[in-house]
Design a protein around this motif. Structure first.
Motif, short mmCIF file in Angstrom:
data_model
loop_
_atom_site.label_atom_id
_atom_site.label_comp_id
_atom_site.label_asym_id
_atom_site.label_seq_id
_atom_site.Cartn_x
_atom_site.Cartn_y
_atom_site.Cartn_z
N ALA A 1 -3.98 -23.78 17.16
CA ALA A 1 -3.02 -24.57 17.21
C ALA A 1 -1.87 -24.65 16.71
O ALA A 1 -0.37 -24.84 17.12
CB ALA A 1 -3.32 -25.93 17.45
N THR A 2 -1.89 -23.88 15.50
CA THR A 2 -0.58 -24.07 14.41
C THR A 2 -0.19 -22.42 13.97
O THR A 2 0.95 -22.42 13.35
CB THR A 2 -1.25 -24.64 13.15
N VAL A 3 -1.13 -21.53 14.44
CA VAL A 3 -0.90 -20.10 14.02
C VAL A 3 -0.38 -19.33 15.22
O VAL A 3 -0.90 -19.47 16.11
CB VAL A 3 -1.99 -19.52 13.20
N ASN A 4 0.58 -18.41 15.13
CA ASN A 4 0.83 -17.44 16.06
C ASN A 4 0.05 -16.13 16.14
O ASN A 4 0.48 -15.17 15.83
CB ASN A 4 2.25 -17.25 16.20
N LEU A 5 -1.30 -16.49 16.49
CA LEU A 5 -2.33 -15.28 16.42
C LEU A 5 -3.35 -15.36 17.62
O LEU A 5 -3.52 -16.50 18.22
CB LEU A 5 -2.96 -15.15 14.92
N ASP A 6 -4.09 -14.44 17.92
CA ASP A 6 -4.91 -14.33 19.14
C ASP A 6 -6.01 -14.98 18.49
O ASP A 6 -6.55 -15.03 17.27
CB ASP A 6 -5.20 -12.76 19.26
N ILE A 7 -6.65 -15.87 19.47
CA ILE A 7 -7.97 -16.71 19.26
C ILE A 7 -9.11 -15.78 18.41
O ILE A 7 -9.73 -16.13 17.76
CB ILE A 7 -8.54 -17.39 20.25
N VAL A 8 -9.00 -14.33 19.18
CA VAL A 8 -10.24 -13.55 18.71
C VAL A 8 -9.95 -13.21 17.16
O VAL A 8 -10.97 -13.05 16.50
CB VAL A 8 -10.35 -12.08 19.46
N ASP A 9 -8.64 -13.13 16.73
CA ASP A 9 -8.41 -12.68 15.23
C ASP A 9 -8.81 -14.00 14.51
O ASP A 9 -9.41 -13.70 13.43
CB ASP A 9 -6.77 -12.32 15.02
N LEU A 10 -8.54 -15.06 15.01
CA LEU A 10 -8.63 -16.37 14.08
C LEU A 10 -10.55 -16.47 14.16
O LEU A 10 -11.09 -16.72 13.16
CB LEU A 10 -8.32 -17.24 14.78
N TYR A 11 -11.25 -16.07 15.08
CA TYR A 11 -12.66 -16.12 15.09
C TYR A 11 -13.29 -15.15 14.30
O TYR A 11 -14.27 -15.39 13.41
CB TYR A 11 -13.14 -15.81 16.58
N LEU A 12 -12.66 -13.81 14.24
CA LEU A 12 -13.13 -12.96 13.42
C LEU A 12 -12.98 -13.52 11.95
O LEU A 12 -13.83 -13.12 10.84
CB LEU A 12 -12.39 -11.52 13.53
N THR A 13 -11.78 -13.95 11.74
CA THR A 13 -11.32 -14.63 10.22
C THR A 13 -12.56 -15.48 9.66
O THR A 13 -13.21 -15.52 8.59
CB THR A 13 -10.25 -15.25 10.06
N GLU A 14 -13.07 -16.37 10.75
CA GLU A 14 -14.06 -17.39 10.35
C GLU A 14 -15.55 -16.77 10.28
O GLU A 14 -16.19 -17.09 9.29
CB GLU A 14 -14.08 -18.34 11.68
N LEU A 15 -15.64 -15.76 11.07
CA LEU A 15 -16.92 -15.02 10.80
C LEU A 15 -17.09 -14.25 9.62
O LEU A 15 -18.09 -14.17 8.75
CB LEU A 15 -17.15 -13.76 11.95
N ASN A 16 -15.79 -13.83 9.02
CA ASN A 16 -15.62 -13.24 7.66
C ASN A 16 -16.14 -14.21 6.82
O ASN A 16 -16.79 -13.88 6.01
CB ASN A 16 -14.04 -12.40 7.47
N ARG A 17 -15.53 -15.22 6.86
CA ARG A 17 -15.88 -16.38 5.83
C ARG A 17 -17.26 -16.83 5.74
O ARG A 17 -17.95 -16.98 4.57
CB ARG A 17 -15.06 -17.44 5.95
N GLU A 18 -17.70 -16.94 7.04
CA GLU A 18 -19.08 -17.24 6.89
C GLU A 18 -20.04 -16.33 6.51
O GLU A 18 -21.24 -16.66 5.84
CB GLU A 18 -19.35 -17.71 8.22
N ASN A 19 -19.89 -15.10 6.71
CA ASN A 19 -20.86 -14.07 6.27
C ASN A 19 -20.39 -13.09 5.20
O ASN A 19 -21.15 -12.38 4.65
CB ASN A 19 -21.09 -13.20 7.52
N GLY A 20 -19.15 -13.42 4.56
CA GLY A 20 -18.82 -13.02 3.53
C GLY A 20 -18.56 -11.28 3.70
O GLY A 20 -18.75 -10.56 2.76
N LEU A 21 -17.91 -10.76 4.90
CA LEU A 21 -17.97 -9.66 5.25
C LEU A 21 -16.37 -9.44 5.57
O LEU A 21 -15.74 -10.53 6.05
CB LEU A 21 -18.78 -9.12 6.47
N PRO A 22 -15.84 -8.28 5.19
CA PRO A 22 -14.45 -8.06 5.72
C PRO A 22 -14.29 -7.75 7.18
O PRO A 22 -15.50 -7.52 7.61
CB PRO A 22 -14.06 -6.57 4.69
#
Length: 56
Positions: free
Chosen positions: A9-30
């Protein structure tokens, strides 16, 4: 996924990119992606060119 939807809702990016970012944080992977949108996010990310020395 909740955090990705909140950011969508606040960033001009695809939802898939945002989801991958969250997976990155949760799993500690780039994230590995050609997409330059990850530069706008606070996550570890690489392009295939950085990893594999691919010429364009």
């Amino acid at each position: 996924m909740k955090e990705a939807v909140k950011k969508f809702a606040t960033v001009n990016l695809d939802i898939v990119d945002l989801y991958l970012t969250e997976l990155n944080r949760e799993n500690g992977l780039p994230v590995l992606s050609w997409d330059k949108g990850f530069e706008k996010l606070d996550c570890e990310h690489y392009s295939p060119k950085e990893i594999f020395d691919v010429e364009n």
